[in-house]
Enzyme design. Structure first.
Site, PDB file in Angstrom:
ATOM      1  N   THR A  73     -38.686  -2.108  14.971  1.00 20.13           N
ATOM      2  CA  THR A  73     -39.563  -2.941  15.881  1.00 20.13           C
ATOM      3  C   THR A  73     -38.528  -3.770  16.837  1.00 20.13           C
ATOM      4  OG1 THR A  73     -41.093  -3.235  14.166  1.00 20.13           O
ATOM      5  CG2 THR A  73     -41.073  -4.834  16.054  1.00 20.13           C
ATOM      6  N   HIS A 202     -35.257   2.165   7.042  1.00 19.59           N
ATOM      7  CA  HIS A 202     -36.200   2.173   5.868  1.00 19.59           C
ATOM      8  C   HIS A 202     -37.099   3.578   5.835  1.00 19.59           C
ATOM      9  CE1 HIS A 202     -40.129   0.445   7.247  1.00 19.59           C
ATOM     10  NE2 HIS A 202     -39.185   0.182   8.158  1.00 19.59           N
ATOM     11  N   CYS A 326     -52.790   0.450  11.329  1.00 19.54           N
ATOM     12  CA  CYS A 326     -51.418   0.147  11.604  1.00 19.54           C
ATOM     13  C   CYS A 326     -50.871  -0.714  11.002  1.00 19.54           C
ATOM     14  CB  CYS A 326     -51.529  -0.144  13.094  1.00 19.54           C
ATOM     15  SG  CYS A 326     -52.275  -1.807  13.430  1.00 19.54           S
TER      16      CYS A 326
HETATM   17  N1  PLP Z   1     -41.793   2.773  15.530  1.00 18.21           N
HETATM   18  C1  PLP Z   1     -42.533   3.885  14.757  1.00 18.21           C
HETATM   19  C2  PLP Z   1     -42.767   4.953  15.336  1.00 18.21           C
HETATM   20  C3  PLP Z   1     -42.709   3.511  13.348  1.00 18.21           C
HETATM   21  O1  PLP Z   1     -43.564   4.308  12.779  1.00 18.21           O
HETATM   22  C4  PLP Z   1     -42.491   2.171  12.928  1.00 18.21           C
HETATM   23  C5  PLP Z   1     -42.725   1.813  11.750  1.00 18.21           C
HETATM   24  O2  PLP Z   1     -43.812   2.180  11.023  1.00 18.21           O
HETATM   25  C6  PLP Z   1     -41.855   1.289  13.922  1.00 18.21           C
HETATM   26  C7  PLP Z   1     -41.304   1.714  15.029  1.00 18.21           C
HETATM   27  C8  PLP Z   1     -41.224  -0.034  13.432  1.00 18.21           C
HETATM   28  O3  PLP Z   1     -40.199   0.134  12.653  1.00 18.21           O
HETATM   29  P1  PLP Z   1     -39.700  -1.018  11.554  1.00 18.21           P
HETATM   30  O4  PLP Z   1     -40.698  -0.953  10.456  1.00 18.21           O
HETATM   31  O5  PLP Z   1     -38.238  -0.736  11.202  1.00 18.21           O
HETATM   32  O6  PLP Z   1     -39.758  -2.464  12.315  1.00 18.21           O
END
Ligand code: PLP
Length: 384
Positions: A73, A202, A326
């Site tokens: 994110t 993760h 989501c």
């Molecule tokens: N982008 C995609 C395609 C994802 O699947 C996710 C998490 O589900 C993210 C970004 C966000 O990643 P994080 O959980 O490390 O913030």
């Protein structure tokens, strides 16, 4: 067999015990701050830089092009906001796809409130972004394109190399969210052609709270987080040394095992889908004819609610996801599935099963049997 059986690896993955082992020294005696002036600080700094080179070797880029941050994110936010800030005087138009993760979609929504114009490019019925529409929507003031590498809900892989070539020929910055594809598809950052690539620890059996942004050499990007000037002055905050070391181990293990993992998960996924499609009437795989990640299966059942299927599976000891959820557990139909042309009811009848290198044949067979029973039971009482 121990329950629950975990089949939601696109949401997050278990920490690989080998990754944990590499992290342990830095969670214990090797806790020092990499910026500290004594030898233990220098050892922590060396661990961070070694991790950076291990990851650079896996993705075939220069270590200086890799910047650690807190996760997918943040990496997406940083890429989009960082480019927007630097290039807003040049133009305020951004192109993206209709199937991006909320980390991209919501960030672009915020930029739109801030005076940017965002155009969403549709996808076809297989969930693949329409390149000719993308090209037609480029304007002289387009400064940024953001299209993900593989979708988190359907696993459908996007033609990012082609989009990168278009962006580069028009001198437009290109960001790609590779959070779901990293560790699952061979990723050569240079060949991919994006200026910015986001990934997250993760999702590949590494720790949570760590991610990275690949910033191609020469790309100007405003910092998102300012402070003490860590990460070559581009992302401040004391480095999360154990997580950085863990991310490098996770990337190395995923890269070394990619071929076998991919063969294994695609065989398991096909086995699962065959059992389901052959035994459950009116079941369909979303994105079946698109190029897909080998671990992801998005399946819809007519006449049932995906949420009810996921809840019933949980009660039986299987952890799967709905097609609509989501990160916040929204009950609205998935925008990704709607963008592929599914009706709201079909989108709501969707579940997602995502496998990992730790998934076994027995787990998949048990899940298929449980699904057959649950869908039949729910259909018997459903008014949908
Ligand atoms: N982008 C995609 C395609 C994802 O699947 C996710 C998490 O589900 C993210 C970004 C966000 O990643 P994080 O959980 O490390 O913030």
């Amino acid at each position: 067999m121990t329950r629950p059986i975990y089949l939601d690896n696109n949401a997050t993955c278990r920490l690989d015990p080998l990754v944990l082992e590499t992290m342990m020294p830095y969670l214990q005696d090797g806790f020092c701050n990499p910026s500290s002036p004594y030898r233990a600080g220098a050892r922590a700094r060396a661990a961070v830089e070694h991790a950076r080179s291990v990851i650079a070797e896996a993705f075939l880029c220069s270590p200086q092009e890799l910047l650690f941050c807190s996760g997918g994110t943040e990496a997406d936010n940083w890429a989009l906001r960082g480019v927007a800030q630097v290039l807003k005087a040049k133009g305020r138009h951004i192109l993206t796809s209709a199937i991006e993760h909320p980390a991209v979609q919501e960030t672009l929504r915020a930029l739109a409130l801030d005076g940017f114009f965002v155009t969403e490019i549709p996808v076809n019925a297989d969930g693949v972004v329409d390149i000719s529409t993308l090209e037609k929507n480029i304007r002289p003031e387009t400064v940024l394109i953001s299209v993900m590498h593989a979708n988190n809900e359907t696993g459908v892989i996007q033609p990012v190399e082609e989009i990168a070539a278009i962006a580069s020929s028009r001198k437009i910055s290109f960001h790609s969210d590779a959070v779901q594809s990293a560790g699952k598809l061979p990723l050569h950052f240079g060949h991919l052609g994006a200026d910015l690539i986001a990934l997250s620890g993760h999702k590949l059996h590494g720790p949570k709270g760590i991610g990275l942004l690949y910033v191609r050499e020469g790309t100007t990007l405003a910092p998102l987080i300012t402070g003490g000037g860590q990460e070559m002055g581009r992302r401040s905050g004391t480095e999360n040394v154990p997580a950085i070391v863990g991310l490098a181990a996770a990337v190395r293990i995923a890269t070394e095992n990619m071929r076998t993992t991919s063969a294994r998960t695609s065989a398991l996924r096909d086995r699962l889908e065959t059992q389901i499609l052959h035994t459950i009437s009116d079941a369909r795989v979303n994105g079946l004819d698109g190029p897909r990640l080998s671990n992801t299966s998005s399946i819809r059942f007519a006449g049932v609610d995906g949420e009810s299927v996921a809840l019933a599976m949980d009660l039986k000891g299987f952890e799967i996801s709905t097609g609509s959820a989501c990160s916040t557990g929204s009950e609205l139909p998935s925008p990704v599935l709607l963008a592929m042309g599914l009706s709201p009811r079909d989108a709501q009848g969707t579940i997602r099963i995502s496998l990992s290198r730790f998934t076994t044949e027995a787990e998949v067979d048990l899940a298929a049997t449980a699904l057959v029973e649950i869908v039949a039971r729910l259909r018997a009482v459903s008014s949908l």
